[in-house]
Design a protein around this motif. Structure first.
Motif, PDB file in Angstrom:
ATOM      1  N   ILE B  87      -8.675   3.233  26.930  1.00 35.38           N
ATOM      2  CA  ILE B  87      -9.844   2.820  27.285  1.00 35.38           C
ATOM      3  C   ILE B  87     -11.278   3.858  27.395  1.00 35.38           C
ATOM      4  O   ILE B  87     -11.993   3.574  26.759  1.00 35.38           O
ATOM      5  CB  ILE B  87      -9.976   2.443  28.701  1.00 35.38           C
ATOM      6  CG1 ILE B  87      -8.726   1.352  28.726  1.00 35.38           C
ATOM      7  CG2 ILE B  87     -11.093   1.759  29.411  1.00 35.38           C
ATOM      8  CD1 ILE B  87      -8.449   1.053  30.298  1.00 35.38           C
ATOM      9  N   GLY B  88     -10.684   5.052  27.624  1.00 36.88           N
ATOM     10  CA  GLY B  88     -11.747   6.085  27.792  1.00 36.88           C
ATOM     11  C   GLY B  88     -12.246   6.627  26.471  1.00 36.88           C
ATOM     12  O   GLY B  88     -13.540   6.434  26.206  1.00 36.88           O
ATOM     13  N   MET B  89     -11.440   6.540  25.161  1.00 36.64           N
ATOM     14  CA  MET B  89     -11.890   6.969  23.983  1.00 36.64           C
ATOM     15  C   MET B  89     -12.825   5.665  23.465  1.00 36.64           C
ATOM     16  O   MET B  89     -13.913   6.246  22.966  1.00 36.64           O
ATOM     17  CB  MET B  89     -10.745   7.098  22.997  1.00 36.64           C
ATOM     18  CG  MET B  89     -10.069   8.395  23.280  1.00 36.64           C
ATOM     19  SD  MET B  89     -10.849   9.903  23.197  1.00 36.64           S
ATOM     20  CE  MET B  89     -11.206   9.719  21.364  1.00 36.64           C
ATOM     21  N   ALA B  90     -12.363   4.569  23.627  1.00 41.26           N
ATOM     22  CA  ALA B  90     -13.225   3.469  22.818  1.00 41.26           C
ATOM     23  C   ALA B  90     -14.195   3.375  23.537  1.00 41.26           C
ATOM     24  O   ALA B  90     -15.427   3.258  22.924  1.00 41.26           O
ATOM     25  CB  ALA B  90     -12.389   2.011  23.303  1.00 41.26           C
ATOM     26  N   VAL B  91     -14.718   3.470  24.917  1.00 43.69           N
ATOM     27  CA  VAL B  91     -15.837   3.464  25.535  1.00 43.69           C
ATOM     28  C   VAL B  91     -16.685   4.509  25.299  1.00 43.69           C
ATOM     29  O   VAL B  91     -17.876   4.618  25.095  1.00 43.69           O
ATOM     30  CB  VAL B  91     -15.580   3.085  27.198  1.00 43.69           C
ATOM     31  CG1 VAL B  91     -16.794   2.981  27.852  1.00 43.69           C
ATOM     32  CG2 VAL B  91     -14.998   1.732  27.192  1.00 43.69           C
ATOM     33  N   GLY B  92     -15.981   5.869  25.497  1.00 41.77           N
ATOM     34  CA  GLY B  92     -16.475   6.959  25.677  1.00 41.77           C
ATOM     35  C   GLY B  92     -17.142   7.354  23.970  1.00 41.77           C
ATOM     36  O   GLY B  92     -18.187   7.846  23.831  1.00 41.77           O
ATOM     37  N   LEU B  93     -16.458   6.927  22.988  1.00 42.50           N
ATOM     38  CA  LEU B  93     -17.117   7.296  21.778  1.00 42.50           C
ATOM     39  C   LEU B  93     -18.299   6.478  21.209  1.00 42.50           C
ATOM     40  O   LEU B  93     -19.442   7.226  20.864  1.00 42.50           O
ATOM     41  CB  LEU B  93     -16.001   6.614  20.673  1.00 42.50           C
ATOM     42  CG  LEU B  93     -16.495   6.908  19.172  1.00 42.50           C
ATOM     43  CD1 LEU B  93     -16.736   8.343  18.794  1.00 42.50           C
ATOM     44  CD2 LEU B  93     -15.428   6.426  18.244  1.00 42.50           C
ATOM     45  N   LEU B  94     -18.493   5.189  21.832  1.00 42.49           N
ATOM     46  CA  LEU B  94     -19.962   4.496  21.793  1.00 42.49           C
ATOM     47  C   LEU B  94     -21.020   5.372  22.792  1.00 42.49           C
ATOM     48  O   LEU B  94     -21.962   5.573  22.042  1.00 42.49           O
ATOM     49  CB  LEU B  94     -19.565   2.990  22.365  1.00 42.49           C
ATOM     50  CG  LEU B  94     -18.634   2.208  21.364  1.00 42.49           C
ATOM     51  CD1 LEU B  94     -18.548   0.970  22.178  1.00 42.49           C
ATOM     52  CD2 LEU B  94     -18.897   2.277  20.116  1.00 42.49           C
ATOM     53  N   ALA B  95     -20.669   5.834  23.743  1.00 38.37           N
ATOM     54  CA  ALA B  95     -21.506   6.212  24.516  1.00 38.37           C
ATOM     55  C   ALA B  95     -22.072   7.705  23.967  1.00 38.37           C
ATOM     56  O   ALA B  95     -23.068   8.039  23.985  1.00 38.37           O
ATOM     57  CB  ALA B  95     -21.094   6.556  26.082  1.00 38.37           C
ATOM     58  N   ALA B  96     -21.133   8.454  23.360  1.00 33.29           N
ATOM     59  CA  ALA B  96     -21.350   9.601  22.858  1.00 33.29           C
ATOM     60  C   ALA B  96     -22.208   9.661  21.653  1.00 33.29           C
ATOM     61  O   ALA B  96     -23.184  10.252  21.455  1.00 33.29           O
ATOM     62  CB  ALA B  96     -19.892  10.261  22.346  1.00 33.29           C
ATOM     63  N   LEU B  97     -21.949   8.516  20.774  1.00 36.40           N
ATOM     64  CA  LEU B  97     -22.646   8.344  19.522  1.00 36.40           C
ATOM     65  C   LEU B  97     -24.135   8.082  20.075  1.00 36.40           C
ATOM     66  O   LEU B  97     -25.298   8.683  19.364  1.00 36.40           O
ATOM     67  CB  LEU B  97     -22.090   7.175  18.911  1.00 36.40           C
ATOM     68  CG  LEU B  97     -21.143   7.290  17.868  1.00 36.40           C
ATOM     69  CD1 LEU B  97     -20.678   5.947  17.224  1.00 36.40           C
ATOM     70  CD2 LEU B  97     -21.954   8.173  16.818  1.00 36.40           C
ATOM     71  N   ALA B  98     -24.342   7.263  21.075  1.00 35.42           N
ATOM     72  CA  ALA B  98     -25.532   7.089  21.733  1.00 35.42           C
ATOM     73  C   ALA B  98     -26.537   8.115  21.912  1.00 35.42           C
ATOM     74  O   ALA B  98     -27.629   8.344  21.622  1.00 35.42           O
ATOM     75  CB  ALA B  98     -25.605   5.922  22.850  1.00 35.42           C
ATOM     76  N   ILE B  99     -25.888   9.144  22.766  1.00 32.86           N
ATOM     77  CA  ILE B  99     -26.533  10.134  23.359  1.00 32.86           C
ATOM     78  C   ILE B  99     -26.695  11.149  22.202  1.00 32.86           C
ATOM     79  O   ILE B  99     -27.500  12.204  22.316  1.00 32.86           O
ATOM     80  CB  ILE B  99     -26.072  10.682  24.798  1.00 32.86           C
ATOM     81  CG1 ILE B  99     -24.615  11.094  24.451  1.00 32.86           C
ATOM     82  CG2 ILE B  99     -26.165   9.835  25.791  1.00 32.86           C
ATOM     83  CD1 ILE B  99     -24.144  11.937  25.541  1.00 32.86           C
ATOM     84  N   SER B 100     -25.876  11.248  21.144  1.00 40.32           N
ATOM     85  CA  SER B 100     -25.981  12.451  20.322  1.00 40.32           C
ATOM     86  C   SER B 100     -26.668  11.991  19.004  1.00 40.32           C
ATOM     87  O   SER B 100     -27.313  12.887  18.241  1.00 40.32           O
ATOM     88  CB  SER B 100     -24.570  13.151  19.973  1.00 40.32           C
ATOM     89  OG  SER B 100     -23.797  11.807  19.404  1.00 40.32           O
TER      90      SER B 100
END
Lengths: 328, 279
Positions: B87-100
Motif C-alpha cells: 500500500i505504501g509503495m503504490a500510494v507513496g510513488l504517486l505522491a513522490a512523483l507529484a512533489i518531485s
C-alpha cells in the motif's frame, strides 16, 4: 568497499543544481505542468490516507486532552465531557511531570550529543584506516544498525544482567573490582545511562554512514589549499569540512532529537514493562497515565505537551528541508 | 613533502588500531548474542563466562520454539509488513512523483506537511489511535495494525522515493518527450527502469521498519495475535528469564533482518541523503 557513493550506479550524475540564493525563496524550477490538477490527483490517495491515519488521531489527541476520559468513557458508560484546561493545569502543576521533563531533556540531549560526536569521530576515522579495517567497522555498524530495537534491547539487558551479565564478569576480572551481582538498574541515573548507551549504539551507524557519504563530497583541493595556507588538522576540519557538512549535521541532529525524545521500547522493555518512577521519560509517563492509571485524557495532555516541546526543533529542521526542496 | 609518506604509514597503524577498537565495541553485543545462542544453556549462566565459544549446540533454538508459538507471530508480521509495503509503495510513488516532478501551487505546503508528519512521535499517537481502532472495531485485528503502520511508512516512502527520483535527470524524460513519447510513457519507459532499484531498496527498508515496530504491535493486538517483535517478550516470565533460548530467539529475529538490511543499506543512505549535500 565504500559505503559512501551518494548517487546510484548506472545513473548519470545528478543535475548540478545552482546554489540556493542566500535569502528569499526562489520558486522551484519545474517546468509548466500539463494540467494543474495532475499533481493533486497523484497526491490524493496519499493525503487521504494520512488524513485518516494521522490527521484524525491528531485532532482526537487535542480534543481528548480537553476532556475527561477514563475507563467509563472508554466503555461508553458515560459521555466524555469537556473540562477545559483541567488536564493541563493538573499536569503542569505536578512536580513529578517537571521532573520527567527535565529527565527527558537531559536524557535526549545526552543521547544526541554522544551520538553525533561519536558518529563524527568514527566517520573521520574511517577516512584514515586501511581498507580491510574499514570493511570490518562497516560490517559491525550495519549489523548494529539493522538489529531490531527490541532485539538490541533484549541483548543489552543480557549484557548488563546483574548475576550472569558479561559486563559484570569482565569488570570483576580487573584486580580489586567485584561487580558480580551489581544491579545496573538499581538507580535511575545509572540505569538510564545504560539505556543511553543502548540508544547511542543503535543510532551511531546511521550517523557514521551518512556523514561518510558527506565527507566524500568535500573537495580534496579545498583541504589541500587550506593545508598549504597553514591550517592544521583541526583548522581544516573547522573551516573546510564542517561548513560543507553543516546541512547534513543539522539534519542528523534534528532527526536524532526527534528520535531520542521518542525513546520508548528501550525503557519499557529494559524495565519489564513497568518503568519505576525514576526511569520515566515523557513517552513512558504519558503511556503510564493513559494505560496504567486509565486516564486517557491526561496521557493525551502529556503527549501533546511533548509534541509542543519538539516544535522548536522541528522549525530548524523544516527550514533545512525546505532549502533542499527548493534546490531541486 | 617527500618526508610525509613514512610518518603517514606509521600513523596509519594507530588509526587502524583505533578502528579495530570501534569494530570490537560496536560488534560485541551482536557477537555476544550469537555466542550465547549457540552455547549450552548451562554455560550461559556461568558467572564467569568464557569470551570464546564453548560448545556449539542448537538446543537453545529448539527450546525457543517450544516456549511459545513462533511461526504464528512470524506469519502475522509477514502479512502486516507486506501489506503495509504494498500500500505504501503504490500510494507513496504517486505522491513522490507529484512533489518531485511537478511545479504547482501548494507544493511547498505538501512537502512541509509530509515532513512534519514524521515529527510526531508515534508514542504520542498511541492513545487516539487506540481509541479510534476501538471505535471502528479494529482493535486486535491485523487490518487495524496495517492501517496504523501507514502513519510512519507512508511519509518515509514518499520522502525516500523523492530522493531517488530527483537523482534521475529530468533531461532524460524531456529527450524522450521530444522523441514523441507522452509524459506518462516517458515516465514508464525511461524513469521507471532507473527508479526500480530505488523502489526495491525503499520497499525492503519499509518492510524492515514495519517488521521491527514494537509499541503499536504490543498495544493494538492481544497476546493471541502477537507479532514477531512482541513474541520475544515470552522469554521473561515472573519465574525469571531464560537467557540462552532468548538469545536464540533474538538471533532468529535479527539475522534475516540484518541480512536484508545489508543488501539495501548503501542504496538507502543514498536515497535518504539525496539532495542534502549537493547545492
Amino acid at each position: 568497499m565504500s559505503a559512501d557513493t551518494t548517487t546510484p550506479a548506472k545513473v548519470p550524475p545528478p543535475r548540478q543544481a545552482p546554489p540556493p540564493p542566500p535569502v528569499g525563496e526562489k520558486p522551484s524550477p519545474g517546468r509548466p505542468s500539463a494540467g494543474a490538477g495532475t499533481p493533486w490527483l497523484l497526491l490524493a490517495p496519499c493525503l487521504g490516507i494520512l488524513a485518516l491515519v494521522l490527521g484524525y488521531p491528531l485532532v482526537r489527541l487535542v480534543t481528548l486532552s480537553f476532556q475527561k476520559f477514563g475507563q467509563s468513557q472508554l466503555w461508553g458508560f458515560q459521555p466524555a465531557e469537556s473540562v477545559g484546561f483541567d488536564n493541563f493545569t493538573k499536569v503542569l502543576g505536578d512536580s513529578e511531570f517537571w521532573a520527567v521533563v527535565v529527565r527527558t531533556v537531559v536524557f535526549a540531549a545526552g543521547c544526541v550529543i554522544f551520538t553525533m560526536v561519536a558518529g563524527m569521530l568514527i566517520a573521520l576515522l574511517l577516512q584514515r584506516v586501511s581498507g580491510w579495517v574499514k570493511i570490518l567497522v562497516n560490517i559491525a555498524l550495519v549489523a548494529s544498525w539493522g538489529m531490531p530495537i527490541i532485539v538490541a534491547t533484549t541483548v543489552f539487558k543480557w549484557l548488563f544482567d546483574a548475576d550472569y551479565g558479561i559486563l559484570n564478569a569482565l569488570l570483576s576480572r580487573l584486580p580489586g573490582v567485584e561487580m558480580i551481582g551489581h544491579n545496573w538498574f538499581a538507580s535511575g541515573p545509572q540505569g538510564l545511562a545504560v539505556i543511553m548507551l543502548l540508544v547511542v549504539w543503535g543510532a551511531v551507524p546511521f550517523v557514521v554512514i551518512t556523514l561518510s557519504a558527506g565527507l566524500t563530497q568535500v573537495p580534496k583541493e579545498m583541504e589541500e589549499a587550506a593545508r598549504l595556507d597553514g591550517a592544521g588538522a583541526w583548522g581544516v576540519f573547522r573551516y573546510v569540512t564542517l561548513p560543507i557538512l553543516k546541512p547534513i549535521i543539522v539534519m542528523l541532529t534534528t532527526l536524532s532529537v526527534i528520535w531520542d525524545m521518542g525513546v520508548f521500547p528501550q525503557v519499557f522493555v529494559m524495565r519489564n514493562g513497568h518503568p519505576e518512577a525514576e526511569f520515566q521519560l515523557l513517552t513512558t509517563y504519558s503511556y503510564d497515565r493513559a494505560f496504567v492509571v486509565n486516564d486517557y485524557a491526561q496521557g493525551s495532555a502529556i503527549a501533546l505537551l511533548t509534541v509542543v516541546l519538539l516544535l522548536g526543533v522541528v522549525a530548524v529542521y523544516m527550514r533545512q528541508m525546505l532549502k533542499i526542496g527548493d534546490v531541486e | 613533502m617527500s618526508t610525509v609518506t613514512a610518518p603517514r604509514r606509521r600513523s596509519r597503524l594507530g588509526w587502524n588500531l583505533l578502528g579495530l577498537l570501534v569494530f570490537v565495541t560496536a560488534g560485541f553485543p551482536v557477537y555476544w548474542m550469537l555466542n550465547t545462542a549457540f552455547k549450552p544453556a548451562a554455560d550461559a549462566i556461568d558467572p564467569d563466562p568464557s569470551l570464546l565459544p564453548t560448545g556449539l549446540t542448537l538446543s537453545n533454538f529448539g527450546r525457543a520454539l517450544d516456549i511459545a508459538d513462533f511461526w504464528g507471530p512470524v506469519g502475522r508480521s509477514l502479512i502486516v509488513s507486506l501489506a503495509v509495503v504494498v500500500i505504501g509503495m503504490a500510494v507513496g510513488l504517486l505522491a513522490a512523483l507529484a512533489i518531485s516532478r511537478f511545479a504547482f501551487r501548494g507544493r511547498k505546503i505538501v512537502i512541509v506537511g509530509i515532513l512534519a508528519v514524521q515529527m510526531v512521535p508515534l508514542v504520542a499517537m498511541i492513545i487516539p489511535v487506540f481509541l479510534l481502532l476501538n471505535d471502528l472495531g479494529q482493535y486486535d485485528r491485523l487490518t487495524g495494525l496495517i492501517i496504523t503502520y501507514l502513519t510512519f511508512i507512508l511519509p518515509f516512502t514518499v520522502w525516500t522515493l523523492r530522493g531517488f527520483i530527483v537523482n534521475i535527470p529530468r533531461e532524460l524524460e524531456e529527450a524522450a518527450m521530444v522523441d514523441g513519447c507522452s509524459r506518462t510513457s516517458a515516465f514508464i519507459r525511461v524513469v521507471f527502469p532507473l527508479l526500480a532499484p530505488g523502489m526495491v531498496a525503499t520497499s525492503v527498508y519499509g518492510f524492515i521498519q514495519a517488521w521491527n515496530e514494537y509499541l503499536y504491535a504490543l498495544m493494538l493486538l492481544s497476546q493471541k495475535n502477537q507479532t514477531a517483535t512482541v513474541w520475544l517478550g515470552n522469554f521473561t516470565t515472573k519465574h525469571g528469564t531464560e537467557y540462552a533460548p532468548m538469545m536464540a530467539g533474538s538471533t532468529m529475529m535479527a539475522v534475516p533482518i540484518v541480512v536484508l538490511f545489508l543488501l539495501v543499506q548503501r542504496k538507502m543512505a543514498a536515497g535518504l541523503t539525496a539532495g542534502a549535500v549537493k547545492g
